[in-house]
Structure formats: structure tokens, C-alpha cells
Design a protein around this motif. Structure first.
Motif, short mmCIF file in Angstrom:
data_model
loop_
_atom_site.label_atom_id
_atom_site.label_comp_id
_atom_site.label_asym_id
_atom_site.label_seq_id
_atom_site.Cartn_x
_atom_site.Cartn_y
_atom_site.Cartn_z
N LYS A 1 0.83 -1.20 0.00
CA LYS A 1 0.00 0.00 0.00
C LYS A 1 0.87 1.26 0.00
O LYS A 1 0.58 2.23 -0.72
N GLN A 2 1.97 1.26 0.79
CA GLN A 2 2.84 2.43 0.85
C GLN A 2 3.51 2.70 -0.52
O GLN A 2 3.58 3.84 -0.97
N LEU A 3 3.97 1.65 -1.18
CA LEU A 3 4.59 1.80 -2.50
C LEU A 3 3.59 2.30 -3.54
O LEU A 3 3.93 3.12 -4.40
N ASN A 4 2.37 1.80 -3.47
CA ASN A 4 1.34 2.25 -4.41
C ASN A 4 1.00 3.73 -4.19
O ASN A 4 0.75 4.47 -5.15
N ILE A 5 1.00 4.17 -2.93
CA ILE A 5 0.76 5.59 -2.63
C ILE A 5 1.86 6.45 -3.24
O ILE A 5 1.61 7.49 -3.86
N ARG B 1 13.77 7.10 -9.81
CA ARG B 1 14.11 6.10 -10.83
C ARG B 1 13.86 4.69 -10.32
O ARG B 1 13.33 3.84 -11.03
N ASP B 2 14.25 4.44 -9.07
CA ASP B 2 14.00 3.12 -8.47
C ASP B 2 12.51 2.86 -8.30
O ASP B 2 12.03 1.74 -8.48
N LEU B 3 11.78 3.91 -7.95
CA LEU B 3 10.33 3.78 -7.77
C LEU B 3 9.64 3.42 -9.09
O LEU B 3 8.70 2.63 -9.12
N LYS B 4 10.14 3.99 -10.19
CA LYS B 4 9.53 3.72 -11.50
C LYS B 4 9.76 2.29 -11.96
O LYS B 4 9.06 1.80 -12.85
N LYS B 5 10.75 1.61 -11.38
CA LYS B 5 10.99 0.21 -11.73
C LYS B 5 9.95 -0.72 -11.11
O LYS B 5 9.83 -1.87 -11.51
N ILE B 6 9.26 -0.21 -10.11
CA ILE B 6 8.24 -1.01 -9.42
C ILE B 6 6.92 -0.89 -10.17
O ILE B 6 6.48 0.24 -10.48
N PRO B 7 6.25 -1.99 -10.49
CA PRO B 7 5.00 -1.94 -11.26
C PRO B 7 3.92 -1.09 -10.59
O PRO B 7 3.84 -1.03 -9.35
N GLN B 8 3.11 -0.44 -11.41
CA GLN B 8 1.97 0.32 -10.90
C GLN B 8 0.92 -0.66 -10.34
O GLN B 8 0.84 -1.80 -10.79
N ASN B 9 0.14 -0.20 -9.39
CA ASN B 9 -0.91 -1.03 -8.77
C ASN B 9 -0.36 -2.39 -8.32
O ASN B 9 -0.88 -3.45 -8.66
N LEU B 10 0.70 -2.31 -7.54
CA LEU B 10 1.40 -3.49 -7.05
C LEU B 10 0.46 -4.36 -6.21
O LEU B 10 -0.33 -3.85 -5.41
N GLU B 11 0.55 -5.68 -6.41
CA GLU B 11 -0.31 -6.60 -5.65
C GLU B 11 0.50 -7.62 -4.85
O GLU B 11 -0.01 -8.24 -3.92
N SER B 12 1.77 -7.83 -5.23
CA SER B 12 2.61 -8.81 -4.55
C SER B 12 4.04 -8.29 -4.47
O SER B 12 4.48 -7.52 -5.32
N LEU B 13 4.77 -8.75 -3.44
CA LEU B 13 6.17 -8.34 -3.29
C LEU B 13 7.13 -9.35 -3.90
O LEU B 13 8.35 -9.20 -3.79
N PHE C 1 8.97 11.27 14.93
CA PHE C 1 9.09 11.31 13.48
C PHE C 1 7.98 12.17 12.86
O PHE C 1 6.79 11.98 13.15
N HIS C 2 8.41 13.10 11.99
CA HIS C 2 7.44 13.85 11.19
C HIS C 2 7.30 13.12 9.86
O HIS C 2 8.16 13.19 8.99
N THR C 3 6.23 12.34 9.72
CA THR C 3 6.06 11.49 8.54
C THR C 3 5.17 12.13 7.48
O THR C 3 4.35 13.00 7.78
N ILE C 4 5.38 11.71 6.25
CA ILE C 4 4.58 12.18 5.11
C ILE C 4 4.02 10.98 4.37
O ILE C 4 4.45 9.86 4.58
N PHE C 5 3.04 11.21 3.50
CA PHE C 5 2.35 10.16 2.75
C PHE C 5 1.85 9.06 3.68
O PHE C 5 2.12 7.88 3.52
N ASN C 6 1.13 9.51 4.70
CA ASN C 6 0.62 8.61 5.73
C ASN C 6 -0.64 7.88 5.27
O ASN C 6 -1.40 8.39 4.44
N SER C 7 -0.85 6.70 5.83
CA SER C 7 -2.05 5.94 5.52
C SER C 7 -2.30 4.93 6.64
O SER C 7 -1.54 4.87 7.62
N THR C 8 -3.36 4.14 6.49
CA THR C 8 -3.70 3.12 7.49
C THR C 8 -4.08 1.82 6.79
O THR C 8 -4.42 1.81 5.60
N LEU C 9 -4.02 0.72 7.54
CA LEU C 9 -4.44 -0.57 7.02
C LEU C 9 -5.16 -1.34 8.12
O LEU C 9 -4.64 -1.47 9.23
N GLU C 10 -6.36 -1.81 7.81
CA GLU C 10 -7.09 -2.66 8.75
C GLU C 10 -6.57 -4.09 8.64
O GLU C 10 -6.42 -4.62 7.54
N HIS C 11 -6.27 -4.71 9.79
CA HIS C 11 -5.83 -6.11 9.75
C HIS C 11 -6.38 -6.84 10.97
O HIS C 11 -6.80 -6.22 11.95
N ARG C 12 -6.33 -8.17 10.86
CA ARG C 12 -6.93 -8.97 11.93
C ARG C 12 -5.89 -9.92 12.52
O ARG C 12 -5.10 -10.52 11.80
#
Length: 548
Positions: free
Chosen positions: A376-380, A473-485, A521-532
Motif C-alpha cells: 500500500k505504501q509503495l502504491n501511494i 528512478r528506483d520507484l519507476k521500476k516497481i510496477p503500478q498497482n502493485l499486488e505482490s512483493l 518522526f514527522h512522517t509524510i504520505f501517511n495511511s492506514t491498514l485494517e488487519h486482523r
């Protein structure tokens, strides 16, 4: 170097920006001396030319020229040149610049398009001289063939040694072995007794965790003088060298251009030398340990790298030295729990809690949850590349301006103050004042050298924009809408993970030096993930911290 015949036209409105590139391919003392000499000579030549501005000395020490991928300074220099910050590059010879024909010709062509000159001292010609193209190609081919020939000769010698059963035992990586005064391999009993203890305990039914606890509680260290881990115990148990054998060519180098080391899975012959050196563990104990290990692998259906269809688990490599505990300043390690008829459970835990709970503030994090958070972080970041690059550039630029440049100004001010003191005493010939003047001259010289070193560091380091571009440049090597690592090197972007808690994570971008992290830490591009976890739902918060 006085015979330099640059073909670059001198602009009427400014001086030419000139740098030099130096490289040695080994760390031998004579090579080091050569490198220092090159730096001194090139610095003097550039500074003494009235039509040139000093644009730095770029140096790669102990790195091969057969590929430019790992030559950090070389790549920074090219980036600056293509951005218009360098007009002329001085280099000792073609082989110092590149031993790979394709790298050389493509680089020269790139620079030519921007009218950037490379001057080769030994060959005495300029890259802007199109008449020299044939010579350039020939020299580069000779340099590449020389490198390949050296590599082939070394490989032939190594191959013949293996066929004849001649091998070198890596004593520095083996517990319980030493060389005697005649360079013969001997058993070092104070360490060897612990190797035998590991095998005996394992065969008697003790788990690898039990063996770790036993050795650490008895203050026994590994060969690298560190505490024992499950991996270090396994490495002892599977290493045939402890029974006096040596399996040669477990890995091999792909070729002399890439230098990539590959695990040998049948591509090349392997040679098993039995009883080639003294055995610490007797054959019966060794065989019993191997049999027990095979039964364990079969019982829990664990696939090894030798099995067909084996895929290296994501957590076994990519999460190594990734997680970091801010409470005890230790790394997180991967822990895998095996249960009958169930999939293994993998999680990261603070290394302080490997055997017993010592770090009470830290919390473990399940790999399945962490993978989803990273995706999710990489996709953001991928969907916000422009604003991400802007934030990176701003952070790196603030660091640039507040660090080296301030030190340079302070040194310049100090040198100026000392010179003023010297000028005040220049008219006096008294013995006392002459002694003070000598001290001042010595101090001015020392500070000037420091200033020149720092100035060269500023000129040759990556700029804020270059650092940001590299990450993008490294980020562009990673596929868009990533689903698996799977097959994704996420650590090229996310250098480290700070585990504040299971539900509060901070990803480090930029420098992976975490020795001076802030308390908050002053963080940027923050998000959340629900998990169980079992039947309870949690919310994991995460974001990016740019580490300068």
C-alpha cells in the motif's frame, strides 16, 4: 599532464568547469598510493589553469571498470556533466574510464551530444575528436579483452586446482580452525569443543533455540565474535568442512563483466574433497546430524534451495536488517514457527526477544500484515511521484545547506583570519615573531588542505535533486498497482522500518544510516491498514520519514 590539448572551445563569458576521474581496481597499498598521486596531480593541473574552474576529483576506490553499475562516483560525475555542471573530464587512460566497450561508447556518445569532452592522458586524445573514434573503439576492445583474459586465466587456474583437490580453507569464517607457523590447517581446541557440543546437542534432541541459549548463556561467541542465532547454528550443522570434507564450486561468477555470483545448481561441475583437512566432528556424529535434519525437513514439508520449484521465501532475504527497534536499538529478525499440517507462521521480532523477552516495549509484526502495508505504501508513492520528488528534494536541500557548506564557510573565515594575523606580523623580523609566523603558516596550510578536501566533497557529492531523482528512478521500476512483493526489491525505496508498535510503523527513505534518528518522526504520505489477529481487528498507521 602539461601536454593536454583540449578541443573544447573556451566560452567568452565564463571559465570551463573541469573535473578529473580516478579509479583503482584493488585495495593494495601501491594502488592506494597511485590514487592519492593522481588526485594531487589533477587538482594541481586544474587549479593552475587560468581558463578552468575546479569541478572536483571523482574517485572510485577498489572497484572494477568492467561495469559502471557499482561505480558511485563515476555515475555522480556523469549525472552532473549531463546537467551542464561539467565541461571537461580528465582521465588517466581509457581502461581507467571503462573496460567495457558498450559502456565506453554509449557514455562517450551521451557526453558528445552535450558537447562534454573526455580527455585521455595516456592515449593523448580527446573524445571530441571524431577522427579518433576507431582508436577509441580499439583501445576499449583491448582493455575489455585484457580484463576477460585475466579473468579466464584466473578461472583456469582455480579450475585446475579444484580438479587436483587443491583448495583454500577460509579459516577466518570457520570456528575451531587455525593455521600453524607452516601454514598448515590445525584444530584449535578451545573453539572446536563447542562445535562438537553443537552437533552432540542436536543429535541428542535439543532444538536449535535450546543450543543458542546454551552457547549464549555460557558466553560462547561465534567466529565473528557475535552472539549465536538460529542461522549461525544451522550454518555449523550443514558445513561439511567440520567433518574434514570440502565441496568446491558451490557458487561461481557469471562473467568478468557483471561479477555476479550465482549458486551452482548443476551448471558447473562440483568437486567433493573428502578428508582433505583435520576433522573436528567424527563421521558418525556428522551423519547422524544430517539424518536428523533430513527427517525434520521431511516432517514439516520444508523445501530447500536444492528442491525443484523452490522459491526463496520473501521474508528470508528482503526483511534481513530491515526492521529496527527504537527502544533497544537492535534489529528485527525473522521468526518462523512450524506446526503440523499448517502453513508456517512468519513474523518479525526484536532480536532482544529471540530467546527470552528482554525488550518489553517492542512488539512483533506478522509478515502477512507487513507485506500488505509495504504494498500500500509503495502504491501511494507511485501514484504521487511528483509531490514525492518535491518533498525529497526539499528535505535533501535543507540538509545540504546546513551541513558541508556551513563548515566550508567556517573554514574560509578561519583561514582569512589567520592570514590577516600573518600580514600584521609580515614587517617584523624578530625571532619571536618569526616563530609565530611559522606556526601561522603551518596552521594556514593545514586548514587550507581541509578546505580543499571539503570543497571537493561538496563538488563531487550528489545534489539534492540527484538524490531525489535516483529514488524516483528506483520507484519507476516497481510496477503500478502493485499486488505482490514477489521479485520486488522494495528496500531500494524503503531503506528501513522503524517498529514503534505493531500498529505504528515508520518507513525510512533516503539514507539507511539510522544512528541519529529523532525521538519523534514527522512522517509524510501517511495511511492506514485494517488487519486482523485471530478474531480481533486492528488499524495499522504508517508513513514515510526522509532521512538525510
Amino acid at each position: 599532464m602539461e601536454h593536454i590539448k583540449s578541443l573544447h572551445k573556451i566560452p567568452y563569458d565564463r571559465k570551463l568547469n573541469v573535473c578529473a576521474y580516478t579509479r583503482v581496481s584493488s585495495n593494495k597499498d601501491e594502488q592506494e598510493a597511485s590514487l592519492e598521486e593522481q588526485i594531487d596531480v589533477y587538482t594541481s593541473i586544474i587549479l593552475n589553469n587560468p581558463n578552468w574552474n575546479f569541478a572536483g576529483i571523482y574517485t572510485d576506490d577498489g572497484i572494477s571498470g568492467t561495469t559502471k553499475e557499482k561505480r558511485t562516483s563515476f555515475n555522480i560525475m556523469l549525472s552532473k556533466a549531463l546537467q551542464g555542471q561539467i565541461d571537461i573530464i580528465l582521465v588517466k587512460s581509457i581502461s581507467r574510464f571503462a573496460r567495457n566497450v558498450i559502456d565506453l561508447l554509449t557514455t562517450i556518445q551521451e557526453l558528445r551530444e552535450k558537447e562534454i569532452e573526455v580527455y585521455f592522458e595516456r592515449e593523448n586524445f580527446s573524445s571530441l575528436d571524431y577522427k579518433c573514434d576507431m582508436m577509441l573503439t580499439c583501445y576499449a576492445k583491448f582493455a575489455e579483452e585484457e580484463s576477460l583474459s585475466i579473468s579466464k586465466n584466473c578461472n583456469w587456474r582455480i579450475q585446475k586446482n579444484m580438479e587436483n583437490g587443491i583448495y583454500h580453507l577460509p579459516i577466518s569464517h570457520l570456528l575451531g580452525y587455525r593455521y600453524d607457523e607452516n601454514k598448515n590447517v590445525i584444530i584449535y581446541e578451545p573453539e572446536a569443543k563447542w562445535v562438537r557440543k553443537i552437533y552432540q546437542m542436536y543429535v541428542e534432541g535439543y532444538s536449535i533455540t535450546d543450543i543458542c541459549n546454551f552457547l549464549n548463556n555460557h558466553n560462547v561467541k561465534t567466529v565473528m565474535k557475535k552472539e549465536w542465532t538460529s542461522t549461525s547454528i544451522r550454518n555449523i550443522l550443514i558445513n561439511e568442512k567440520y567433518v574434514g570434507d570440502c565441496l568446491l564450486q558451490k557458487t561461481f561468477v557469471e562473467n568478468s563483466l557483471t561479477h555476479r555470483k550465482i549458486t551452482n545448481k548443476g551448471e558447473k561441475a562440483q568437486y567433493l574433497i573428502q578428508n582433505g583437512h583435520p576433522a573436528i566432528v567424527d563421521r558418525a556424529l556428522w551423519n547422524a546430524a544430517q539424518e536428523k535434519r533430513k527427517n525434520y525437513i521431511k516432517k514439516y514439508n520444508i523445501k530447500t534451495s536444492k528442491d525443484d520449484g523452490y522459491k526463496k521465501p520473501i521474508g528470508n532475504s528482503l526483511f534481513t536488517r530491515f526492521g529496527y527497534c527504537p527502544y533497544c536499538q537492535k534489529n528485527y529478525i525473522l521468526k518462523t514457527s512450524y506446526y503440523d499440517y499448517r502453513e508456517p507462521i512468519k513474523k518479525l521480532i526484536c532480536i532482544s526477544n529471540k530467546n527470552t523477552t528482554l525488550c518489553h516495549e517492542s512488539e512483533s509484526i506478522f509478515i502477512t500484515t507487513l507485506e500488505k502495508v509495504i504494498i500500500k505504501q509503495l502504491n501511494i508513492l507511485s501514484s504521487n511521484q511528483f509531490s514525492f520528488k518535491t518533498a525529497l528534494t526539499k528535505a535533501f536541500r535543507e540538509d545540504e545547506e546546513s551541513n558541508s557548506k556551513e563548515k566550508l564557510k567556517a573554514l574560509e573565515s578561519e583561514v582569512s583570519s589567520l592570514r590577516m594575523q600573518y600580514e600584521k606580523l609580515s614587517s617584523s623580523d624578530s625571532e619571536f615573531h618569526n616563530a609565530i609566523k611559522d606556526e601561522l603558516i603551518q596552521e594556514i596550510t593545514e586548514l587550507t588542505n581541509q578546505k580543499n578536501i571539503l570543497q571537493n566533497k561538496i563538488l563531487t557529492m550528489e545534489t539534492a535533486e540527484e538524490k531525489a531523482n535516483e529514488i524516483i528512478r528506483d520507484l519507476k521500476k516497481i510496477p503500478q498497482n502493485l499486488e505482490s512483493l514477489e521479485n520486488i526489491n522494495f528496500k531500494s525505496i524503503l531503506k528501513r522500518l522503524i517498529v514503534i508498535s505493531r500498529n505504528q510503523l515508520v518507513f525510512i527513505v533516503g539514507s539507511n544510516d539510522i544512528s541519529n534518528l529523532p525521538k519523534t518522526f514527522h512522517t509524510i504520505f501517511n495511511s492506514t491498514l485494517e488487519h486482523r489477529i485471530r478474531k480481533t481487528y486492528y488499524t495499522c498507521e504508517f508513513g514515510i520519514y526522509v532521512n538525510k
